[in-house]
Write a protein that holds these residues in place. Structure first.
Motif, PDB file in Angstrom:
ATOM      1  N   THR A   1     -48.672 -57.147  57.544  1.00 51.56           N
ATOM      2  CA  THR A   1     -47.881 -57.989  56.360  1.00 51.56           C
ATOM      3  C   THR A   1     -47.473 -56.875  55.216  1.00 51.56           C
ATOM      4  N   GLN A   2     -47.917 -55.758  55.296  1.00 51.28           N
ATOM      5  CA  GLN A   2     -47.394 -54.673  54.310  1.00 51.28           C
ATOM      6  C   GLN A   2     -47.222 -53.502  55.464  1.00 51.28           C
ATOM      7  N   GLU A   3     -46.008 -53.132  55.818  1.00 50.41           N
ATOM      8  CA  GLU A   3     -45.797 -51.690  56.794  1.00 50.41           C
ATOM      9  C   GLU A   3     -46.303 -50.602  55.789  1.00 50.41           C
ATOM     10  N   PRO A   4     -46.813 -50.056  56.772  1.00 51.20           N
ATOM     11  CA  PRO A   4     -47.419 -48.473  56.302  1.00 51.20           C
ATOM     12  C   PRO A   4     -46.362 -47.796  55.220  1.00 51.20           C
ATOM     13  N   ASN A   5     -46.809 -47.396  54.083  1.00 53.49           N
ATOM     14  CA  ASN A   5     -46.055 -46.994  52.802  1.00 53.49           C
ATOM     15  C   ASN A   5     -46.747 -45.950  52.217  1.00 53.49           C
ATOM     16  N   CYS A   6     -46.137 -44.873  52.123  1.00 53.75           N
ATOM     17  CA  CYS A   6     -46.588 -43.552  51.335  1.00 53.75           C
ATOM     18  C   CYS A   6     -46.554 -43.850  49.750  1.00 53.75           C
ATOM     19  N   ILE A   7     -47.558 -43.957  49.403  1.00 54.48           N
ATOM     20  CA  ILE A   7     -47.639 -44.174  47.890  1.00 54.48           C
ATOM     21  C   ILE A   7     -47.740 -42.809  46.893  1.00 54.48           C
TER      22      ILE A   7
ATOM     23  N   ARG B   1     -51.432 -49.888  53.838  1.00 47.83           N
ATOM     24  CA  ARG B   1     -51.099 -50.793  54.859  1.00 47.83           C
ATOM     25  C   ARG B   1     -52.030 -52.099  54.919  1.00 47.83           C
ATOM     26  N   GLU B   2     -51.622 -52.968  55.451  1.00 47.45           N
ATOM     27  CA  GLU B   2     -52.150 -54.306  55.343  1.00 47.45           C
ATOM     28  C   GLU B   2     -51.774 -55.123  56.737  1.00 47.45           C
ATOM     29  N   PHE B   3     -52.730 -55.685  57.190  1.00 51.35           N
ATOM     30  CA  PHE B   3     -52.799 -56.600  58.500  1.00 51.35           C
ATOM     31  C   PHE B   3     -53.301 -57.973  58.313  1.00 51.35           C
ATOM     32  N   SER B   4     -52.798 -58.899  58.841  1.00 51.04           N
ATOM     33  CA  SER B   4     -53.279 -60.320  59.008  1.00 51.04           C
ATOM     34  C   SER B   4     -53.578 -60.377  60.423  1.00 51.04           C
ATOM     35  N   VAL B   5     -54.591 -61.025  60.861  1.00 49.52           N
ATOM     36  CA  VAL B   5     -54.812 -61.127  62.380  1.00 49.52           C
ATOM     37  C   VAL B   5     -55.204 -62.529  62.700  1.00 49.52           C
TER      38      VAL B   5
ATOM     39  N   ASP C   1     -67.256 -58.249  65.964  1.00 50.23           N
ATOM     40  CA  ASP C   1     -67.019 -59.205  64.975  1.00 50.23           C
ATOM     41  C   ASP C   1     -65.388 -59.327  64.383  1.00 50.23           C
ATOM     42  N   GLY C   2     -64.587 -58.672  65.022  1.00 48.67           N
ATOM     43  CA  GLY C   2     -63.207 -58.711  64.545  1.00 48.67           C
ATOM     44  C   GLY C   2     -62.138 -58.317  65.653  1.00 48.67           C
ATOM     45  N   ILE C   3     -61.086 -57.857  65.015  1.00 54.59           N
ATOM     46  CA  ILE C   3     -60.029 -57.241  65.825  1.00 54.59           C
ATOM     47  C   ILE C   3     -59.527 -56.185  65.168  1.00 54.59           C
ATOM     48  N   GLU C   4     -59.467 -55.282  66.418  1.00 52.24           N
ATOM     49  CA  GLU C   4     -58.854 -53.779  66.159  1.00 52.24           C
ATOM     50  C   GLU C   4     -57.386 -53.730  66.213  1.00 52.24           C
ATOM     51  N   VAL C   5     -56.902 -53.111  65.159  1.00 58.21           N
ATOM     52  CA  VAL C   5     -55.314 -52.799  65.156  1.00 58.21           C
ATOM     53  C   VAL C   5     -55.211 -51.438  65.601  1.00 58.21           C
ATOM     54  N   ILE C   6     -54.712 -51.115  66.734  1.00 60.00           N
ATOM     55  CA  ILE C   6     -54.703 -49.696  67.233  1.00 60.00           C
ATOM     56  C   ILE C   6     -53.063 -49.595  67.042  1.00 60.00           C
ATOM     57  N   GLY C   7     -52.788 -48.501  66.315  1.00 61.75           N
ATOM     58  CA  GLY C   7     -51.275 -48.112  66.222  1.00 61.75           C
ATOM     59  C   GLY C   7     -50.964 -46.419  66.119  1.00 61.75           C
ATOM     60  N   THR C   8     -49.676 -46.263  65.894  1.00 57.11           N
ATOM     61  CA  THR C   8     -49.147 -44.985  65.486  1.00 57.11           C
ATOM     62  C   THR C   8     -47.940 -45.100  64.739  1.00 57.11           C
ATOM     63  N   TYR C   9     -47.588 -44.069  63.683  1.00 60.53           N
ATOM     64  CA  TYR C   9     -46.492 -43.976  62.971  1.00 60.53           C
ATOM     65  C   TYR C   9     -46.311 -42.487  62.632  1.00 60.53           C
ATOM     66  N   ASP C  10     -44.855 -42.278  62.401  1.00 65.80           N
ATOM     67  CA  ASP C  10     -44.411 -40.926  62.287  1.00 65.80           C
ATOM     68  C   ASP C  10     -44.431 -40.566  60.471  1.00 65.80           C
TER      69      ASP C  10
ATOM     70  N   ARG D   1     -57.901 -60.816  57.297  1.00 62.38           N
ATOM     71  CA  ARG D   1     -56.776 -59.935  56.586  1.00 62.38           C
ATOM     72  C   ARG D   1     -57.603 -58.669  56.067  1.00 62.38           C
ATOM     73  N   LYS D   2     -56.746 -57.574  56.041  1.00 64.84           N
ATOM     74  CA  LYS D   2     -57.256 -56.470  55.522  1.00 64.84           C
ATOM     75  C   LYS D   2     -56.146 -55.406  54.956  1.00 64.84           C
ATOM     76  N   PHE D   3     -56.541 -55.068  53.716  1.00 65.68           N
ATOM     77  CA  PHE D   3     -55.696 -54.018  53.004  1.00 65.68           C
ATOM     78  C   PHE D   3     -56.511 -52.843  53.007  1.00 65.68           C
ATOM     79  N   SER D   4     -55.934 -51.876  53.249  1.00 70.58           N
ATOM     80  CA  SER D   4     -56.304 -50.583  53.003  1.00 70.58           C
ATOM     81  C   SER D   4     -55.608 -49.518  52.594  1.00 70.58           C
ATOM     82  N   THR D   5     -56.013 -48.159  52.192  1.00 77.32           N
ATOM     83  CA  THR D   5     -55.297 -47.216  51.570  1.00 77.32           C
ATOM     84  C   THR D   5     -56.172 -46.151  52.325  1.00 77.32           C
ATOM     85  N   VAL D   6     -55.385 -45.186  52.855  1.00 75.86           N
ATOM     86  CA  VAL D   6     -55.853 -44.162  53.770  1.00 75.86           C
ATOM     87  C   VAL D   6     -55.370 -42.981  53.189  1.00 75.86           C
TER      88      VAL D   6
END
Length: 183
Positions: free
Chosen positions: A114-120, A137-141, A58-67, A23-28
């Protein structure tokens, strides 16, 4: 004769199971340059989120796009426009648990946002020509693969039920409020 008195054997069962989790939570931060120098930010939204998961190291890469859509004013707040930009990302999610006995050739990976990308936060840059956005954004894998389970086997097949003393009513005095709701 009780179960403990019988000679136990064991069997190996090959099955698919969850063999890795993370699981990973990140702010970009993203910078978007609209066609006009913004005077103020009226709103910022993220839409059309799409992603896929692939095994990587050693993990899983989530590759994506958003507008990203930024509604802003310009010309000293006299006009408005919407700046639109599609952004790509790669998020490495380390596996905090890995079953070392899984068969690597059978790995399948999945990711869930688990948390869709959201502009804060959205601010006009220091030079006044672009907008700086902070996105959470946050992902569970999970990694599913074949692995072995070891089970106890009692000789005699179906005869074991005859030897085990099952008492009807053993559970009559249990308090149902103490039972776990998640069972």
């Amino acid at each position: 004769m009780t179960i403990a008195d019988k000679q136990l054997q064991r069997r190996e069962i090959l099955t698919k199971a969850v063999c890795g989790k993370g699981r990973k939570f990140s702010t970009v931060t993203h910078t978007v340059t609209p066609p006009h120098n913004p005077t103020s930010i009226l709103g910022a939204w993220i839409i059309n989120h799409q992603y896929e998961a692939v095994r990587s190291g050693d993990g899983i890469e989530v590759i994506g796009t958003y507008d990203i859509n930024i509604w802003y004013s310009y010309n000293k707040n006299s006009q408005t426009d919407v700046a639109k930009e599609t952004l790509s990302y790669v998020e490495h999610v380390p596996l905090s648990y890995i079953d070392p006995r899984h068969r690597a050739s059978t790995e399948e990976v999945t990711a869930e946002s688990t948390q869709e990308p959201n502009c804060i936060e959205a601010n006009i840059s220091a030079n006044g020509s672009s907008v700086v956005l902070r996105v959470e954004r946050e992902f569970s894998v999970e990694m599913i693969a074949e692995t072995k389970l070891f089970v106890a086997v009692f000789p005699g097949g179906d005869d074991w039920e005859k030897d085990v003393d099952f008492h009807d009513g053993d559970f009559d005095d249990l308090d149902p409020d103490l039972l776990d709701d998640e069972l």
